[in-house]
Design a protein around this motif. Structure first.
Motif, PDB file in Angstrom:
ATOM      1  N   MET A  58      17.648   4.189  -7.870  1.00  0.00           N
ATOM      2  CA  MET A  58      17.161   3.813  -6.548  1.00  0.00           C
ATOM      3  C   MET A  58      15.895   4.550  -6.127  1.00  0.00           C
ATOM      4  SD  MET A  58      20.882   3.616  -4.654  1.00  0.00           S
ATOM      5  CE  MET A  58      20.272   3.005  -3.094  1.00  0.00           C
ATOM      6  N   LEU A  59      15.735   5.790  -6.558  1.00  0.00           N
ATOM      7  CA  LEU A  59      14.577   6.595  -6.179  1.00  0.00           C
ATOM      8  C   LEU A  59      13.760   6.893  -7.430  1.00  0.00           C
ATOM      9  CD1 LEU A  59      13.003   8.300  -4.072  1.00  0.00           C
ATOM     10  CD2 LEU A  59      14.614  10.169  -4.542  1.00  0.00           C
ATOM     11  N   PHE A  60      12.459   6.622  -7.367  1.00  0.00           N
ATOM     12  CA  PHE A  60      11.617   6.833  -8.542  1.00  0.00           C
ATOM     13  C   PHE A  60      10.194   7.204  -8.112  1.00  0.00           C
ATOM     14  CE2 PHE A  60      11.855   2.346  -7.452  1.00  0.00           C
ATOM     15  CZ  PHE A  60      10.516   1.965  -7.345  1.00  0.00           C
ATOM     16  N   GLU A  94       0.812  -1.220   0.000  1.00  0.00           N
ATOM     17  CA  GLU A  94       0.000   0.000   0.000  1.00  0.00           C
ATOM     18  C   GLU A  94       0.852   1.280   0.000  1.00  0.00           C
ATOM     19  OE1 GLU A  94      -2.614  -0.399   3.317  1.00  0.00           O
ATOM     20  OE2 GLU A  94      -3.719  -2.074   2.422  1.00  0.00           O
ATOM     21  N   ILE A  95       1.782   1.351  -0.931  1.00  0.00           N
ATOM     22  CA  ILE A  95       2.620   2.544  -1.067  1.00  0.00           C
ATOM     23  C   ILE A  95       1.810   3.646  -1.756  1.00  0.00           C
ATOM     24  CG2 ILE A  95       4.710   3.492  -2.115  1.00  0.00           C
ATOM     25  CD1 ILE A  95       5.940   0.697  -1.928  1.00  0.00           C
ATOM     26  N   ASN A  96       1.628   4.746  -1.069  1.00  0.00           N
ATOM     27  CA  ASN A  96       0.851   5.849  -1.636  1.00  0.00           C
ATOM     28  C   ASN A  96       1.597   7.177  -1.607  1.00  0.00           C
ATOM     29  OD1 ASN A  96       0.735   6.530   1.059  1.00  0.00           O
ATOM     30  ND2 ASN A  96      -1.404   5.921   1.325  1.00  0.00           N
ATOM     31  N   THR A  97       2.896   7.128  -1.372  1.00  0.00           N
ATOM     32  CA  THR A  97       3.700   8.343  -1.415  1.00  0.00           C
ATOM     33  C   THR A  97       4.058   8.680  -2.857  1.00  0.00           C
ATOM     34  OG1 THR A  97       5.656   6.967  -1.027  1.00  0.00           O
ATOM     35  CG2 THR A  97       4.705   8.088   0.893  1.00  0.00           C
ATOM     36  N   LYS A  98       4.488   9.912  -3.071  1.00  0.00           N
ATOM     37  CA  LYS A  98       4.852  10.372  -4.408  1.00  0.00           C
ATOM     38  C   LYS A  98       6.047   9.590  -4.952  1.00  0.00           C
ATOM     39  CE  LYS A  98       5.106  13.432  -7.868  1.00  0.00           C
ATOM     40  NZ  LYS A  98       4.040  13.701  -8.847  1.00  0.00           N
ATOM     41  N   TRP A  99       6.985   9.254  -4.051  1.00  0.00           N
ATOM     42  CA  TRP A  99       8.239   8.618  -4.445  1.00  0.00           C
ATOM     43  C   TRP A  99       8.435   7.299  -3.703  1.00  0.00           C
ATOM     44  CZ3 TRP A  99      11.188  11.158  -8.156  1.00  0.00           C
ATOM     45  CH2 TRP A  99      10.876  12.506  -8.380  1.00  0.00           C
ATOM     46  N   THR A 100       9.173   6.383  -4.337  1.00  0.00           N
ATOM     47  CA  THR A 100       9.576   5.116  -3.721  1.00  0.00           C
ATOM     48  C   THR A 100      11.082   4.978  -3.839  1.00  0.00           C
ATOM     49  OG1 THR A 100       7.474   4.053  -4.326  1.00  0.00           O
ATOM     50  CG2 THR A 100       9.314   2.603  -3.767  1.00  0.00           C
ATOM     51  N   PHE A 101      11.700   4.482  -2.774  1.00  0.00           N
ATOM     52  CA  PHE A 101      13.161   4.364  -2.719  1.00  0.00           C
ATOM     53  C   PHE A 101      13.546   2.907  -2.516  1.00  0.00           C
ATOM     54  CE2 PHE A 101      16.875   7.274  -1.807  1.00  0.00           C
ATOM     55  CZ  PHE A 101      17.845   6.307  -1.906  1.00  0.00           C
ATOM     56  N   ARG A 102      14.316   2.361  -3.445  1.00  0.00           N
ATOM     57  CA  ARG A 102      14.856   1.004  -3.322  1.00  0.00           C
ATOM     58  C   ARG A 102      16.143   1.062  -2.516  1.00  0.00           C
ATOM     59  NH1 ARG A 102      17.461  -2.439  -8.421  1.00  0.00           N
ATOM     60  NH2 ARG A 102      18.525  -4.038  -7.165  1.00  0.00           N
ATOM     61  N   ASN A 129      11.556  10.965 -13.829  1.00  0.00           N
ATOM     62  CA  ASN A 129      10.833  10.041 -12.955  1.00  0.00           C
ATOM     63  C   ASN A 129      11.732   9.229 -12.033  1.00  0.00           C
ATOM     64  OD1 ASN A 129       8.303  10.788 -13.913  1.00  0.00           O
ATOM     65  ND2 ASN A 129       8.371   9.307 -15.590  1.00  0.00           N
ATOM     66  N   GLY A 130      13.049   9.435 -12.093  1.00  0.00           N
ATOM     67  CA  GLY A 130      13.925   8.671 -11.228  1.00  0.00           C
ATOM     68  C   GLY A 130      15.290   9.297 -11.080  1.00  0.00           C
ATOM     69  N   PHE A 131      16.026   8.807 -10.069  1.00  0.00           N
ATOM     70  CA  PHE A 131      17.375   9.301  -9.798  1.00  0.00           C
ATOM     71  C   PHE A 131      18.315   8.114  -9.589  1.00  0.00           C
ATOM     72  CE2 PHE A 131      14.369  12.411  -7.961  1.00  0.00           C
ATOM     73  CZ  PHE A 131      14.609  13.456  -8.837  1.00  0.00           C
ATOM     74  N   THR A 132      19.466   8.175 -10.241  1.00  0.00           N
ATOM     75  CA  THR A 132      20.472   7.128 -10.079  1.00  0.00           C
ATOM     76  C   THR A 132      21.552   7.592  -9.104  1.00  0.00           C
ATOM     77  OG1 THR A 132      21.844   7.911 -11.928  1.00  0.00           O
ATOM     78  CG2 THR A 132      20.085   6.356 -12.439  1.00  0.00           C
ATOM     79  N   MET A 133      22.131   6.635  -8.386  1.00  0.00           N
ATOM     80  CA  MET A 133      23.143   6.930  -7.384  1.00  0.00           C
ATOM     81  C   MET A 133      24.275   5.917  -7.451  1.00  0.00           C
ATOM     82  SD  MET A 133      20.355   7.674  -4.427  1.00  0.00           S
ATOM     83  CE  MET A 133      18.858   7.786  -5.401  1.00  0.00           C
ATOM     84  N   GLU A 134      25.441   6.359  -7.057  1.00  0.00           N
ATOM     85  CA  GLU A 134      26.624   5.511  -7.035  1.00  0.00           C
ATOM     86  C   GLU A 134      26.995   5.203  -5.584  1.00  0.00           C
ATOM     87  OE1 GLU A 134      31.210   6.217  -8.190  1.00  0.00           O
ATOM     88  OE2 GLU A 134      29.811   6.543  -9.841  1.00  0.00           O
ATOM     89  N   ALA A 135      27.568   4.039  -5.366  1.00  0.00           N
ATOM     90  CA  ALA A 135      27.897   3.606  -4.014  1.00  0.00           C
ATOM     91  C   ALA A 135      29.337   3.912  -3.638  1.00  0.00           C
ATOM     92  CB  ALA A 135      27.662   2.101  -3.876  1.00  0.00           C
ATOM     93  N   SER A 136      29.522   4.245  -2.368  1.00  0.00           N
ATOM     94  CA  SER A 136      30.843   4.179  -1.742  1.00  0.00           C
ATOM     95  C   SER A 136      30.897   2.819  -1.054  1.00  0.00           C
ATOM     96  CB  SER A 136      31.019   5.303  -0.719  1.00  0.00           C
ATOM     97  OG  SER A 136      31.053   6.567  -1.334  1.00  0.00           O
ATOM     98  N   LEU A 137      31.722   1.902  -1.578  1.00  0.00           N
ATOM     99  CA  LEU A 137      31.746   0.530  -1.089  1.00  0.00           C
ATOM    100  C   LEU A 137      32.705   0.393   0.084  1.00  0.00           C
ATOM    101  CD1 LEU A 137      30.998  -2.483  -1.362  1.00  0.00           C
ATOM    102  CD2 LEU A 137      32.908  -2.702  -2.951  1.00  0.00           C
TER     103      LEU A 137
END
Length: 287
Positions: free
Chosen positions: A135-137, A73-81, A109-117
């Motif tokens: 990750m965010l869309f 039941e996600i009803n927010t504007k954005w979802t984050f993986r 509609n989305g944003f990509t991100m890079e990791a610091s491992l």
């Protein structure tokens, strides 16, 4: 707080989950945990931090995440993986707040991100771990492609923007877990390889050029080299030419276990399948 739901998949994540949830406190309106029946304190920790907790049998990462999209039941504007071993930084949260506001009503509609491992407690700054993912869309505008390995979040429409700041990825619990994880992933990588060879590979949206390029290198270049030799070539390329050796002992262990051990293990499983025609065995979730 931002109009965002954080969706996290878990299985026995009592070590990672507290820091993960702390990192999104004050940023996201809601946190959702989809758990594959943990037998540690994962549920207790999730509830302590105010997350909504669901349980669902694990088939693979993509199907589990997409089940979460459809059934929590996600009803927010954005979802984050977000994974349990990942953390957001204050700088990244600040950047995302501005980006979400700027692109609330356009075709981004989305944003990509890079990791610091981080591996064995040390950040691996050189070599091959730098990967960028969406990750965010906007809710309803993306899903994870249904494949056994190397699954990406794919937008159904619109475009994605790259963030400047990085998230933190703590991809290590201990060596026993690391090796078990490598073995678990190697089986799925082998299955993914034969899916591609047999023409069952899921296609990539033409608009997702970065994902298509990465997969093109994997199947169009890497797998063209002979088995086992390609693992050593990968190690030489990442450890020497991409300066992975600057990571000290931790950098050596990471690159050797990933490029040599893991990649050779994948090739061994491919060879085993080719010689014996063994049926694929679904290995379930990682214990």
């Amino acid at each position: 707080m931002q109009d965002v739901t954080i969706l996290i998949l878990t299985k026995n994540e009592e070590i990672n989950l507290p820091d993960c949830l702390k990192s999104v406190k004050g940023f996201a309106k809601r946190c959702v945990i989809v758990d594959s029946y943990s037998n540690d304190r994962t549920k207790e920790i999730a509830l302590e931090y105010g997350a909504d907790f669901y349980e669902h049998k694990f088939e693979n990462y993509a199907r589990q995440f997409n089940w979460g999209l459809d059934n929590t039941e996600i009803n927010t504007k954005w979802t984050f993986r977000l994974d349990a071993d990942e953390r957001l930084t204050p700088a990244l949260c600040s950047e995302l707040e501005k980006l979400m506001s700027a692109h609330e009503n356009d075709e981004v509609n989305g944003f990509t991100m890079e990791a610091s491992l981080f591996f064995m407690g040390k950040e691996i700054k050189h070599g091959g771990p730098q990967k960028r993912k969406l990750m965010l869309f906007k809710t309803g505008k993306a899903r994870i492609e249904d494949r056994k390995m190397d699954e990406h979040t794919i937008l159904s429409s619109g475009t994605a923007v790259s963030c400047k700041n990085k998230f933190q990825h703590y991809d290590f619990k201990d060596m026993t877990f690391w090796i078990s994880k490598s073995n678990w992933y190697a089986t799925r990588e082998m299955q993914d390889y034969f899916d591609y060879k047999n023409g069952h590979d899921q296609s990539i949206s033409a608009s997702d050029k970065e994902t298509a390029a990465l997969r093109g290198k994997k199947f169009g270049i890497y797998y063209k080299f002979p088995k086992f030799i390609r693992a050593w070539l990968s190690f030489i390329y990442e450890y020497v030419f991409l300066f992975g050796f600057l990571g000290g002992k931790e950098g050596f262990i990471y690159h050797w276990t990933y490029c040599c051990f893991y990649r050779c293990l994948v090739d061994a499983k491919i060879l085993e399948q080719e010689k014996n025609h063994k049926p694929f065995i679904e290995t379930g979730d990682l214990k």
